[in-house]
Design a protein around this motif. Structure first.
Motif, PDB file in Angstrom:
ATOM      1  N   PRO A 116      -6.007  -8.675  11.860  1.00  0.00           N
ATOM      2  CA  PRO A 116      -5.799 -10.099  11.584  1.00  0.00           C
ATOM      3  C   PRO A 116      -4.444 -10.613  12.074  1.00  0.00           C
ATOM      4  O   PRO A 116      -4.302 -11.794  12.355  1.00  0.00           O
ATOM      5  CB  PRO A 116      -5.898 -10.198  10.066  1.00  0.00           C
ATOM      6  N   LYS A 117      -3.455  -9.727  12.213  1.00  0.00           N
ATOM      7  CA  LYS A 117      -2.132 -10.147  12.691  1.00  0.00           C
ATOM      8  C   LYS A 117      -1.930  -9.853  14.165  1.00  0.00           C
ATOM      9  O   LYS A 117      -0.836 -10.008  14.691  1.00  0.00           O
ATOM     10  CB  LYS A 117      -1.039  -9.459  11.871  1.00  0.00           C
ATOM     11  N   GLY A 118      -2.975  -9.386  14.855  1.00  0.00           N
ATOM     12  CA  GLY A 118      -2.894  -9.144  16.293  1.00  0.00           C
ATOM     13  C   GLY A 118      -2.593  -7.712  16.676  1.00  0.00           C
ATOM     14  O   GLY A 118      -2.483  -7.403  17.861  1.00  0.00           O
ATOM     15  N   GLY A 119      -2.429  -6.810  15.725  1.00  0.00           N
ATOM     16  CA  GLY A 119      -2.175  -5.404  16.033  1.00  0.00           C
ATOM     17  C   GLY A 119      -3.422  -4.731  16.572  1.00  0.00           C
ATOM     18  O   GLY A 119      -4.527  -4.985  16.118  1.00  0.00           O
ATOM     19  N   LYS A 120      -3.237  -3.871  17.572  1.00  0.00           N
ATOM     20  CA  LYS A 120      -4.374  -3.168  18.173  1.00  0.00           C
ATOM     21  C   LYS A 120      -4.322  -1.702  17.767  1.00  0.00           C
ATOM     22  O   LYS A 120      -3.270  -1.077  17.789  1.00  0.00           O
ATOM     23  CB  LYS A 120      -4.336  -3.306  19.687  1.00  0.00           C
ATOM     24  N   TYR A 121      -5.478  -1.157  17.394  1.00  0.00           N
ATOM     25  CA  TYR A 121      -5.555   0.216  16.934  1.00  0.00           C
ATOM     26  C   TYR A 121      -6.936   0.774  17.199  1.00  0.00           C
ATOM     27  O   TYR A 121      -7.877   0.059  17.528  1.00  0.00           O
ATOM     28  CB  TYR A 121      -5.234   0.307  15.434  1.00  0.00           C
ATOM     29  N   TYR A 122      -7.050   2.102  17.076  1.00  0.00           N
ATOM     30  CA  TYR A 122      -8.349   2.768  17.123  1.00  0.00           C
ATOM     31  C   TYR A 122      -8.425   3.731  15.946  1.00  0.00           C
ATOM     32  O   TYR A 122      -7.421   4.054  15.327  1.00  0.00           O
ATOM     33  CB  TYR A 122      -8.578   3.483  18.458  1.00  0.00           C
ATOM     34  N   ILE A 123      -9.626   4.182  15.626  1.00  0.00           N
ATOM     35  CA  ILE A 123      -9.843   5.117  14.530  1.00  0.00           C
ATOM     36  C   ILE A 123      -9.816   6.530  15.104  1.00  0.00           C
ATOM     37  O   ILE A 123     -10.624   6.862  15.972  1.00  0.00           O
ATOM     38  CB  ILE A 123     -11.194   4.856  13.816  1.00  0.00           C
ATOM     39  N   ASN A 124      -8.868   7.373  14.647  1.00  0.00           N
ATOM     40  CA  ASN A 124      -8.767   8.727  15.175  1.00  0.00           C
ATOM     41  C   ASN A 124      -9.801   9.651  14.530  1.00  0.00           C
ATOM     42  O   ASN A 124     -10.589   9.224  13.686  1.00  0.00           O
ATOM     43  CB  ASN A 124      -7.338   9.272  15.018  1.00  0.00           C
ATOM     44  N   LYS A 125      -9.756  10.933  14.904  1.00  0.00           N
ATOM     45  CA  LYS A 125     -10.777  11.873  14.429  1.00  0.00           C
ATOM     46  C   LYS A 125     -10.702  12.129  12.929  1.00  0.00           C
ATOM     47  O   LYS A 125     -11.658  12.570  12.327  1.00  0.00           O
ATOM     48  CB  LYS A 125     -10.672  13.200  15.180  1.00  0.00           C
ATOM     49  N   ASN A 126      -9.557  11.841  12.313  1.00  0.00           N
ATOM     50  CA  ASN A 126      -9.401  12.018  10.863  1.00  0.00           C
ATOM     51  C   ASN A 126      -9.847  10.788  10.076  1.00  0.00           C
ATOM     52  O   ASN A 126      -9.805  10.801   8.864  1.00  0.00           O
ATOM     53  CB  ASN A 126      -7.953  12.333  10.519  1.00  0.00           C
ATOM     54  N   GLY A 127     -10.203   9.720  10.764  1.00  0.00           N
ATOM     55  CA  GLY A 127     -10.628   8.505  10.094  1.00  0.00           C
ATOM     56  C   GLY A 127      -9.477   7.551   9.802  1.00  0.00           C
ATOM     57  O   GLY A 127      -9.653   6.583   9.075  1.00  0.00           O
ATOM     58  N   ASN A 128      -8.312   7.820  10.383  1.00  0.00           N
ATOM     59  CA  ASN A 128      -7.153   6.957  10.163  1.00  0.00           C
ATOM     60  C   ASN A 128      -6.943   6.017  11.345  1.00  0.00           C
ATOM     61  O   ASN A 128      -7.358   6.306  12.470  1.00  0.00           O
ATOM     62  CB  ASN A 128      -5.884   7.818   9.990  1.00  0.00           C
ATOM     63  N   LYS A 129      -6.264   4.909  11.090  1.00  0.00           N
ATOM     64  CA  LYS A 129      -5.941   3.960  12.152  1.00  0.00           C
ATOM     65  C   LYS A 129      -4.748   4.473  12.933  1.00  0.00           C
ATOM     66  O   LYS A 129      -3.746   4.878  12.368  1.00  0.00           O
ATOM     67  CB  LYS A 129      -5.592   2.591  11.556  1.00  0.00           C
ATOM     68  N   LYS A 150     -13.505  -4.252   9.478  1.00  0.00           N
ATOM     69  CA  LYS A 150     -14.044  -5.586   9.622  1.00  0.00           C
ATOM     70  C   LYS A 150     -13.407  -6.330  10.790  1.00  0.00           C
ATOM     71  O   LYS A 150     -13.708  -7.485  11.024  1.00  0.00           O
ATOM     72  CB  LYS A 150     -13.820  -6.380   8.330  1.00  0.00           C
ATOM     73  N   ASP A 151     -12.483  -5.669  11.505  1.00  0.00           N
ATOM     74  CA  ASP A 151     -11.784  -6.310  12.605  1.00  0.00           C
ATOM     75  C   ASP A 151     -12.654  -6.310  13.861  1.00  0.00           C
ATOM     76  O   ASP A 151     -13.654  -5.600  13.962  1.00  0.00           O
ATOM     77  CB  ASP A 151     -10.466  -5.593  12.869  1.00  0.00           C
ATOM     78  N   LYS A 152     -12.239  -7.108  14.852  1.00  0.00           N
ATOM     79  CA  LYS A 152     -13.018  -7.270  16.078  1.00  0.00           C
ATOM     80  C   LYS A 152     -12.733  -6.139  17.060  1.00  0.00           C
ATOM     81  O   LYS A 152     -11.608  -5.692  17.203  1.00  0.00           O
ATOM     82  CB  LYS A 152     -12.668  -8.595  16.742  1.00  0.00           C
ATOM     83  N   VAL A 153     -13.788  -5.695  17.758  1.00  0.00           N
ATOM     84  CA  VAL A 153     -13.650  -4.701  18.808  1.00  0.00           C
ATOM     85  C   VAL A 153     -13.225  -5.444  20.072  1.00  0.00           C
ATOM     86  O   VAL A 153     -13.876  -6.397  20.495  1.00  0.00           O
ATOM     87  CB  VAL A 153     -14.981  -3.950  19.042  1.00  0.00           C
ATOM     88  N   THR A 154     -12.112  -4.990  20.688  1.00  0.00           N
ATOM     89  CA  THR A 154     -11.605  -5.705  21.860  1.00  0.00           C
ATOM     90  C   THR A 154     -11.556  -4.853  23.103  1.00  0.00           C
ATOM     91  O   THR A 154     -11.132  -5.335  24.153  1.00  0.00           O
ATOM     92  CB  THR A 154     -10.186  -6.254  21.577  1.00  0.00           C
ATOM     93  N   GLY A 155     -11.950  -3.595  23.050  1.00  0.00           N
ATOM     94  CA  GLY A 155     -11.938  -2.760  24.247  1.00  0.00           C
ATOM     95  C   GLY A 155     -12.063  -1.292  23.896  1.00  0.00           C
ATOM     96  O   GLY A 155     -12.537  -0.926  22.819  1.00  0.00           O
ATOM     97  N   LYS A 156     -11.602  -0.435  24.856  1.00  0.00           N
ATOM     98  CA  LYS A 156     -11.662   1.008  24.658  1.00  0.00           C
ATOM     99  C   LYS A 156     -10.319   1.621  25.047  1.00  0.00           C
ATOM    100  O   LYS A 156      -9.623   1.115  25.908  1.00  0.00           O
ATOM    101  CB  LYS A 156     -12.761   1.636  25.508  1.00  0.00           C
TER     102      LYS A 156
END
Length: 125
Positions: free
Chosen positions: A108-121, A92-98
């Protein structure tokens, strides 16, 4: 001695009578073994249908993608599983880039992440 053996046999008999194969679900209703088996079969059918649908969607080529990808990029895209795609839908978080070809989300706390191939952050520094 006969009374002791008689009491022991009655105890074993009473245990076997009370040990019925029923389960209690959240509503407090008892479910028989046949109903449990029926529900298992229905659940397995749903899983098979979902797998077929996922494999059919995975095999469809995406017309929006450019054909200028290198072999390593194509292999990385093939490694993506249905779990990672499902995890992206739940975010539900905002997409901010690639980052490395993946969407970068900001939590919500400002952490940036992506979803890896296993479906984890996977968090980015």
């Amino acid at each position: 001695m006969k009374n002791f053996i008689l009491v022991g046999l009655l105890f074993l008999f009473s245990i076997s009578i009370s040990a019925q194969e029923t389960k209690v679900i959240k509503d407090g209703k008892k479910v028989t073994k046949e109903q449990v088996e029926k529900n298992k079969k229905e659940y397995q059918k749903k899983i098979k249908a979902a797998k077929k649908k996922a494999s059919a969607n995975k095999n469809k080529p995406n017309k929006k993608e450019k054909n200028t990808k290198s072999n390593s990029e194509e292999q990385e895209n093939l490694k993506e599983t249905a779990a990672s795609k499902a995890a992206e839908k739940k975010v539900k978080d905002k997409v901010t880039g690639k980052y490395k070809g993946k969407k970068v989300y900001t939590g919500p706390k400002g952490g940036k992440y992506y979803i890896n191939k296993n479906g984890n952050k996977t968090y980015i520094d």
